[in-house]
Design a protein around this motif. Structure first.
Motif, mmCIF file in Angstrom:
data_model
loop_
_atom_site.group_PDB
_atom_site.id
_atom_site.type_symbol
_atom_site.label_atom_id
_atom_site.label_comp_id
_atom_site.label_asym_id
_atom_site.label_seq_id
_atom_site.Cartn_x
_atom_site.Cartn_y
_atom_site.Cartn_z
ATOM 1 N N GLY A 79 0.819 -1.207 0.000
ATOM 2 C CA GLY A 79 0.000 0.000 0.000
ATOM 3 C C GLY A 79 0.850 1.252 0.000
ATOM 4 O O GLY A 79 0.575 2.209 -0.728
ATOM 5 N N VAL A 91 -6.367 3.249 -5.439
ATOM 6 C CA VAL A 91 -7.377 2.298 -4.951
ATOM 7 C C VAL A 91 -6.701 0.992 -4.542
ATOM 8 O O VAL A 91 -6.977 0.447 -3.463
ATOM 9 N N SER A 134 -4.936 1.495 -1.313
ATOM 10 C CA SER A 134 -5.843 1.570 -0.166
ATOM 11 C C SER A 134 -6.342 0.184 0.233
ATOM 12 O O SER A 134 -6.536 -0.088 1.425
ATOM 13 N N ILE A 135 -6.513 -0.690 -0.731
ATOM 14 C CA ILE A 135 -6.931 -2.065 -0.420
ATOM 15 C C ILE A 135 -5.816 -2.789 0.341
ATOM 16 O O ILE A 135 -6.082 -3.498 1.323
ATOM 17 N N THR A 177 -5.818 -1.550 3.884
ATOM 18 C CA THR A 177 -6.910 -2.133 4.651
ATOM 19 C C THR A 177 -6.623 -3.594 4.991
ATOM 20 O O THR A 177 -6.909 -4.037 6.115
ATOM 21 N N THR A 200 -8.275 3.327 7.188
ATOM 22 C CA THR A 200 -8.073 2.744 5.856
ATOM 23 C C THR A 200 -9.394 2.647 5.103
ATOM 24 O O THR A 200 -9.406 2.787 3.881
ATOM 25 N N LEU A 201 -10.487 2.429 5.823
ATOM 26 C CA LEU A 201 -11.794 2.387 5.148
ATOM 27 C C LEU A 201 -12.146 3.760 4.571
ATOM 28 O O LEU A 201 -12.700 3.848 3.473
ATOM 29 N N ASN A 241 -10.284 3.937 1.480
ATOM 30 C CA ASN A 241 -10.930 3.125 0.445
ATOM 31 C C ASN A 241 -12.037 3.915 -0.237
ATOM 32 O O ASN A 241 -12.144 3.917 -1.469
ATOM 33 N N THR A 273 -10.489 7.067 -2.230
ATOM 34 C CA THR A 273 -9.783 6.692 -3.466
ATOM 35 C C THR A 273 -10.768 6.168 -4.512
ATOM 36 O O THR A 273 -10.627 6.463 -5.698
ATOM 37 N N SER A 274 -11.772 5.432 -4.071
ATOM 38 C CA SER A 274 -12.780 4.911 -5.005
ATOM 39 C C SER A 274 -13.605 6.043 -5.614
ATOM 40 O O SER A 274 -13.904 6.025 -6.816
#
Length: 184
Positions: free
Chosen positions: A2, A28, A31-32, A35, A57-58, A61, A64-65
């Protein structure tokens, strides 16, 4: 991973070469990975720090999404999109402070302590990036593009070094328990 994704995608020359959509895909993916790492840390002894980091981190997520979703219709005409969000950055900062305090109480070894402080430095830099990413009202201008970029790249590099320290073999401890901090 990450950290590598965030540092890579935040470099202006890379973002320009990749374009808005590909740059946001890298964010993205990063970020995954953040997480997933935070999720693995939920079982570690410093649970409050780990839970707050996971929540942060959520937030990343989601942000970034959303940036990727905004970049797709803009295509090549769009800007690089994602900028650090304040909620994820605050969570990272609180998590890192809790981890450093826990490490001090546990009298952690030098490597764990260094990792905790590197995570805190990375969180502070992400916080600077989030403040720099504030869009000035009535404009499309960021408050500080310099701090947005330097904070994101610098923070990601701090998280990367902390994570690499965590991969080093653990010295034996009395009782067999290792002081644990979650590395971003």
């Amino acid at each position: 991973m990450g950290s590598v994704c965030f540092a890579f995608a935040a470099l202006p020359s890379i973002a320009a070469a990749l374009g808005a959509i590909a740059t946001n895909v890298v964010f993205v993916i990063g970020s995954i990975f953040f997480t997933a790492g935070a999720g693995l840390a939920l079982g570690l002894p410093n649970r409050s720090s780990s839970v707050i980091q996971f929540v942060g981190t959520l937030f990343f997520n989601v942000s970034t999404s959303l940036a990727l979703a905004a970049a797709i219709p803009a295509g090549a005409a769009g800007n690089s999109g994602w900028r650090p969000d304040v909620y994820g950055s605050i969570c990272f900062l609180v998590s890192s402070v809790l981890a450093v305090v826990a490490l001090a109480r546990q009298r952690a070894d030098a490597r764990d302590t260094a990792g905790g402080w590197l995570n805190l430095a990375g969180s502070v830099l992400f916080g600077f990036a989030a403040v720099g990413a504030f869009v000035l009202p009535g404009t499309q201008a960021l408050l500080s593009p310099f701090w947005t970029g330097v904070g994101t790249v610098g923070g990601a590099l701090c998280f990367l070094v902390a994570a690499l320290l965590g991969l080093l073999p653990t010295p034996s401890r009395a009782g067999g328990q290792r002081a644990a901090t979650a590395s971003k």
